[in-house]
Scaffold this motif. Structure first.
Motif, PDB file in Angstrom:
ATOM      1  N   LEU A  13       0.964  -1.142  -0.094  1.00  0.00           N
ATOM      2  CA  LEU A  13      -0.006   0.246  -0.071  1.00  0.00           C
ATOM      3  C   LEU A  13       0.781   1.251   0.204  1.00  0.00           C
ATOM      4  N   LEU A  14       2.021   0.965   0.526  1.00  0.00           N
ATOM      5  CA  LEU A  14       3.173   2.228   0.349  1.00  0.00           C
ATOM      6  C   LEU A  14       4.302   1.857  -0.329  1.00  0.00           C
ATOM      7  N   VAL A  15       4.599   2.720  -1.429  1.00  0.00           N
ATOM      8  CA  VAL A  15       5.527   2.239  -2.267  1.00  0.00           C
ATOM      9  C   VAL A  15       6.724   3.309  -2.296  1.00  0.00           C
ATOM     10  N   VAL A  16       7.851   3.049  -1.966  1.00  0.00           N
ATOM     11  CA  VAL A  16       8.963   3.959  -2.033  1.00  0.00           C
ATOM     12  C   VAL A  16       9.822   3.783  -3.309  1.00  0.00           C
ATOM     13  N   CYS A  17       9.764   4.955  -4.244  1.00  0.00           N
ATOM     14  CA  CYS A  17      10.622   4.656  -5.291  1.00  0.00           C
ATOM     15  C   CYS A  17      11.921   5.091  -5.159  1.00  0.00           C
ATOM     16  N   ALA A  18      13.110   4.368  -5.542  1.00  0.00           N
ATOM     17  CA  ALA A  18      14.633   4.780  -5.477  1.00  0.00           C
ATOM     18  C   ALA A  18      15.109   4.917  -6.729  1.00  0.00           C
ATOM     19  N   PRO A  19      16.170   5.621  -7.094  1.00  0.00           N
ATOM     20  CA  PRO A  19      16.617   5.808  -8.306  1.00  0.00           C
ATOM     21  C   PRO A  19      17.532   4.933  -8.621  1.00  0.00           C
ATOM     22  N   HIS A  20      18.068   4.103  -7.607  1.00  0.00           N
ATOM     23  CA  HIS A  20      19.199   2.991  -7.857  1.00  0.00           C
ATOM     24  C   HIS A  20      18.881   1.927  -6.940  1.00  0.00           C
TER      25      HIS A  20
END
Length: 183
Positions: A13-20
């Motif tokens: 339900l919670l998604v954190v998007c990282a660039p790498h």
């Protein structure tokens, strides 16, 4: 549509998007979101060093701030962060468009721009450095680093999520309490 690659609950339900992604460790990177278990988190921190320790610590502080089920954020990191059923995930190097009921946090202004969540001339405000996308449940945040996302700024983010996404928080709370009851 691309399949997400990352760590955490496969139905977050919670998604954190990282660039790498973290440096390669014994953990298998699959073409999906894989939950952490056992000492997986410690392996990632050992391989990724201080940089990834900060990212995981800030994510745990965020989770604990939103829903303090454990005595402190360190216990949250050890017991809940990116575990199966914990309703949270960390995905790497790709655009994530949230499904209904999901909230997406994009780490960093530059990454937010590259994914199209910020306009090319848009910047994160200095005092309140969070930009809520007008049509999607996406918030672009400072990069998960102590200088950019201090405890004071993290508290602002927690309050913003609580006030602007109360229905999401209620669903997240329900799923997380179910997880907590099963561990």
């Amino acid at each position: 549509m691309l399949t997400a690659t990352g760590f955490g609950d496969p139905s977050p339900l919670l998604v954190v998007c990282a660039p790498h992604r973290p440096p390669s460790v014994e953990l298998e990177y699959s073409k999906s979101i894989s939950p952490l278990s056992g000492d997986d988190l410690h392996q990632l921190i050992q391989a990724g060093g201080n940089h990834w320790r900060k990212i995981f610590n800030l994510y745990a502080k965020l989770l604990h701030g939103l829903l303090p089920l454990e005595p402190d954020w360190k216990s949250c990191r050890e017991q809940r962060l990116l575990r199966s059923g914990a309703a949270c995930a960390l995905v790497f190097e790709q655009l994530w468009t949230p499904k209904p009921g999901q909230l997406c946090l994009v780490m960093g202004q530059t990454y937010g721009r590259s994914l199209g969540w910020l306009a090319s001339d848009q910047v994160l405000p200095a005092e309140h450095p969070f930009v809520q996308h007008p049509e999607q449940a996406v918030i672009v945040t400072p990069y998960f680093d102590y200088r950019q996302l201090s405890n004071a700024r993290l508290a602002i983010l927690v309050n913003q999520i609580r006030s602007h996404h109360p229905h999401w928080l209620a669903a997240f709370s329900e799923r997380t309490h179910q997880y907590s009851a099963n561990i």
